[in-house]
Design a protein around this motif. Structure first.
Motif, PDB file in Angstrom:
ATOM      1  N   THR A 372       1.114  -1.389  -0.059  1.00 51.03           N
ATOM      2  CA  THR A 372      -0.515  -0.088  -0.258  1.00 51.03           C
ATOM      3  C   THR A 372       1.065   1.194   0.071  1.00 51.03           C
ATOM      4  O   THR A 372       0.958   2.328  -0.705  1.00 51.03           O
ATOM      5  CB  THR A 372      -1.060  -0.015   0.749  1.00 51.03           C
ATOM      6  OG1 THR A 372      -1.721  -1.024   0.977  1.00 51.03           O
ATOM      7  CG2 THR A 372      -1.750   1.024   1.153  1.00 51.03           C
ATOM      8  N   GLY A 419      -5.863  -2.038   1.067  1.00 47.88           N
ATOM      9  CA  GLY A 419      -5.105  -1.090   1.264  1.00 47.88           C
ATOM     10  C   GLY A 419      -5.943  -0.540   2.236  1.00 47.88           C
ATOM     11  O   GLY A 419      -5.056  -0.232   3.433  1.00 47.88           O
ATOM     12  N   SER A 519       1.849  -3.055  -7.837  1.00 46.56           N
ATOM     13  CA  SER A 519       1.673  -3.334  -6.375  1.00 46.56           C
ATOM     14  C   SER A 519       0.040  -2.745  -5.690  1.00 46.56           C
ATOM     15  O   SER A 519      -0.516  -3.771  -5.559  1.00 46.56           O
ATOM     16  CB  SER A 519       1.971  -1.590  -5.603  1.00 46.56           C
ATOM     17  OG  SER A 519       3.301  -1.399  -5.181  1.00 46.56           O
ATOM     18  N   LEU A 523      -2.318  -6.409  -4.556  1.00 50.23           N
ATOM     19  CA  LEU A 523      -3.124  -6.006  -3.288  1.00 50.23           C
ATOM     20  C   LEU A 523      -4.544  -6.637  -4.042  1.00 50.23           C
ATOM     21  O   LEU A 523      -5.491  -6.890  -3.089  1.00 50.23           O
ATOM     22  CB  LEU A 523      -3.600  -4.512  -3.028  1.00 50.23           C
ATOM     23  CG  LEU A 523      -2.394  -3.760  -2.404  1.00 50.23           C
ATOM     24  CD1 LEU A 523      -2.895  -2.360  -2.577  1.00 50.23           C
ATOM     25  CD2 LEU A 523      -2.187  -3.960  -1.374  1.00 50.23           C
TER      26      LEU A 523
END
Length: 605
Positions: A372, A419, A519, A523
């Motif tokens: 995150t 996140g 990223s 997630l």
């Protein structure tokens, strides 16, 4: 010379209103068919906080036929019975509930069935056709359901396992007692099931039974406790004995094959191969090497987490355990592969399940927080450079059409939720580590007032305490954080190597977008909508990369496919090697890995 033949145990917890009358009735009933001096009545007082101990002591002082066995700590119903049976003098051991719900005219049959030597175990039953038990629906329906579950899953021949009216010979108890793991309400069910499995003669006979007092379904005891114990006993009796070395290696191989087959349901193998054909093989191989480097770091990070909890293990074994669990996560939903790791570390070093799962929780929180932060940092950077509009279009999928846009939008929404949850979890853990308040027991107490709730609360408290320990340990917190940053940076570098393999120049903007896309994709993978997040990762990656870099939609999807495929292949290969090295069966084969690693010299790392 001891003439005691029969020991009757009365398990008592806070029974000050009824225990004296129960003892008197029991003594009178026994005296009707047993010679004087051949029986005793034991009040198994289980850490009471009312007047029961004083009453039991007075009864024992005034009548030599009565004994008081006291426990300072709560042992649970089963634990209290075992504690008293071990101190009893008779060869026939009997117990029944102190509310005397079962008609005492059945006591002679209960005692003599075992005392005569005809049976090893005897139990009253409220569910045989000839009995006349009054079972209101709120008691009867849960009882029918539980007994049906035990009969079906544990292959018991009995109709009623929980009737509190049982007897057992001392010989049978001494053999079966150590085999019974539960110490609470499932104790007598487990005893009956294992007695049947061991070939003991078990008698079930009908009794007249009348409910005393009010009763309600207890969430913690009946749902969590009893259900989990049925599954645990099924594993112990029916699954574990069949897991040999050959079976465990075969199961590991099938796990890998299944992972590969499931991957083909979400990614066309021909498409992957075609896309890889357009990439530079050397750089694709380099991406695999980069990703492989992150795995020993995972092992070191996991070692640091366990170290802070007081459990010390070699990083190489832990790397193998992580490999195996992640391979399982490619197949099973809801990250059930993590449960395999918790079992491995328990069997390998006797790390309790709560601590094993707490260590996994810490690891997951650090993973999500690191990803995150990486995504958030790059997103702020892109917005600061004037790409806010393009970034918004990318995140909503408006800049890309077709299937990638649809799956990508879902992935972005999932990533955002995960996140935010990660940030909230870290805040909650840090806050809880700085307070002495204990909300666990109070919360569970609202769900249950049964003694089993204390047991469950203790497990949950251990879990929370382990998580707080890591959080409160500054050096450990820093090491785990730096390890997480290194792991996920290497994850991004793997993707950048694939970018290069497809001929994409690694400009600063491409590198920044690559960090953000990987990223967000990672997630999105947390929600197990597909095995290993296949599809979600590619969708999120594509709708971010395509509009924000010179890379087109087709090329972006190709890079995502190859990147994810490389990572999954490395994971599977590592899982195969680790399963072969550690011989991970879920029983004694795991323990054999202890000698394999203990014989290796300790490394300075």
């Amino acid at each position: 010379m001891n003439d005691i033949e029969v020991s009757v145990v009365l398990p008592a917890y806070n029974e000050e209103d009824t225990i004296e009358q129960t003892v008197v009735v029991t003594l009178d009933a026994l005296a009707e068919f047993l010679p004087t001096g051949t029986f005793e009545v034991i009040v198994a007082e289980d850490g009471c906080d009312d007047g029961t101990p004083e009453i039991a002591t007075r009864l024992a002082e005034t009548d030599e036929r009565v004994r008081h066995v006291h426990s300072d700590d709560r042992l649970g119903r089963g634990g209290a019975l075992e504690f008293a049976f071990e101190r009893a003098e008779g060869e026939t051991l009997v117990y029944f509930d102190t509310d005397l719900a079962t008609d005492m005219r059945h006591l002679e049959e209960l005692v003599e069935s075992v005392r005569s030597g005809e049976y090893d175990v005897a139990t009253g039953s409220r569910w045989l056709p000839e009995n006349r038990a009054d079972r209101p629906p709120k008691r009867g329906i849960p009882s029918i359901g539980f007994n049906a579950l035990v009969r079906a899953v544990l292959r018991s021949d009995l109709r009623d396992h929980q009737c509190g009216f049982k007897s057992i010979s001392r010989t049978a108890f001494e053999q079966l007692g150590p085999q019974v793991e539960d110490e609470h309400w499932f104790w007598d069910t487990e005893l009956l099931v294992k007695a049947q499995r061991e070939g003991y003669r078990v008698k079930e006979f009908a009794v007249d039974w009348e409910p005393k007092g009010d009763s309600k379904v207890d969430i913690v005891r009946d749902v969590f406790g009893m259900g989990s114990q049925v599954l645990r006993t099924f594993w112990e009796l029916s699954v574990s004995p069949r897991i040999t070395r050959r079976v465990s290696l075969g199961a590991g191989t099938m796990l890998v094959v299944l992972a590969l087959l499931l991957m083909t349901q979400y990614l066309n193998p021909r498409t992957v191969l075609n896309e890889m054909a357009g990439a530079a093989p050397g750089l694709v191989a380099l991406s695999a090497v980069i990703y492989a480097v992150s795995w020993p770091i995972r092992g070191l990070r996991y070692r640091d987490i366990l170290d802070s909890m007081g459990f010390h293990e070699r990083w190489d074994f832990l790397t193998g355990a992580v490999f195996i669990s992640q391979t399982g996560n490619l197949v099973f939903p809801a990250r059930l592969g993590d449960g395999v790791r918790a079992y491995v570390v328990k069997a390998r070093r006797s790390i309790p399940y709560p601590s094993g799962f707490a260590s996994l929780a810490v690891e997951r929180v650090f993973d999500l927080l690191t990803i995150t932060l990486l995504a958030g940092t790059v997103m702020l950077g892109l917005a600061a450079t004037g790409s806010a509009g393009d970034l918004l279009a990318a995140l909503t999928g408006d800049a890309v059409g077709g299937d990638p846009a649809q799956s990508g939008q879902t992935a972005v929404y999932v990533a955002a939720a995960v996140g935010l949850a990660a940030i909230g979890a870290v805040a909650a853990i840090v806050a809880s580590a700085r307070t002495d308040a204990n909300f666990v027991r109070a919360t569970i107490g609202r769900l249950s007032d049964d003694s089993y709730a204390d047991h469950v609360a203790g497990i949950v408290e251990g879990f929370v305490a382990d998580v707080q320990t890591v959080t409160a340990d500054g050096p450990a917190f820093a090491r785990v954080g730096l390890g997480s940053l290194a792991i996920w940076s290497l994850d991004v570098l793997t993707a950048l190597a694939v970018f290069a393999a497809f001929g994409t120049p690694l400009t600063p903007s491409v590198v920044a977008v690559g960090f953000f896309a990987v990223s967000v994709g990672n997630l999105a993978k947390v929600l197990p909508l597909t095995p290993g997040g296949v599809g979600l990762y590619e969708g999120a990656f594509t709708i971010i990369v395509a509009p924000l870099t010179p890379v087109g939609v087709t090329a972006a999807l190709s890079i995502a496919i190859v990147d994810h495929a490389v990572k999954n292949v490395v994971t599977i290969v590592g899982g195969v090697v680790s399963m072969a090295w550690l011989n991970v069966s879920l029983t004694t084969a795991v323990e054999e890995s202890r000698s394999a690693t203990d014989m290796q010299p300790e490394a300075d790392d």
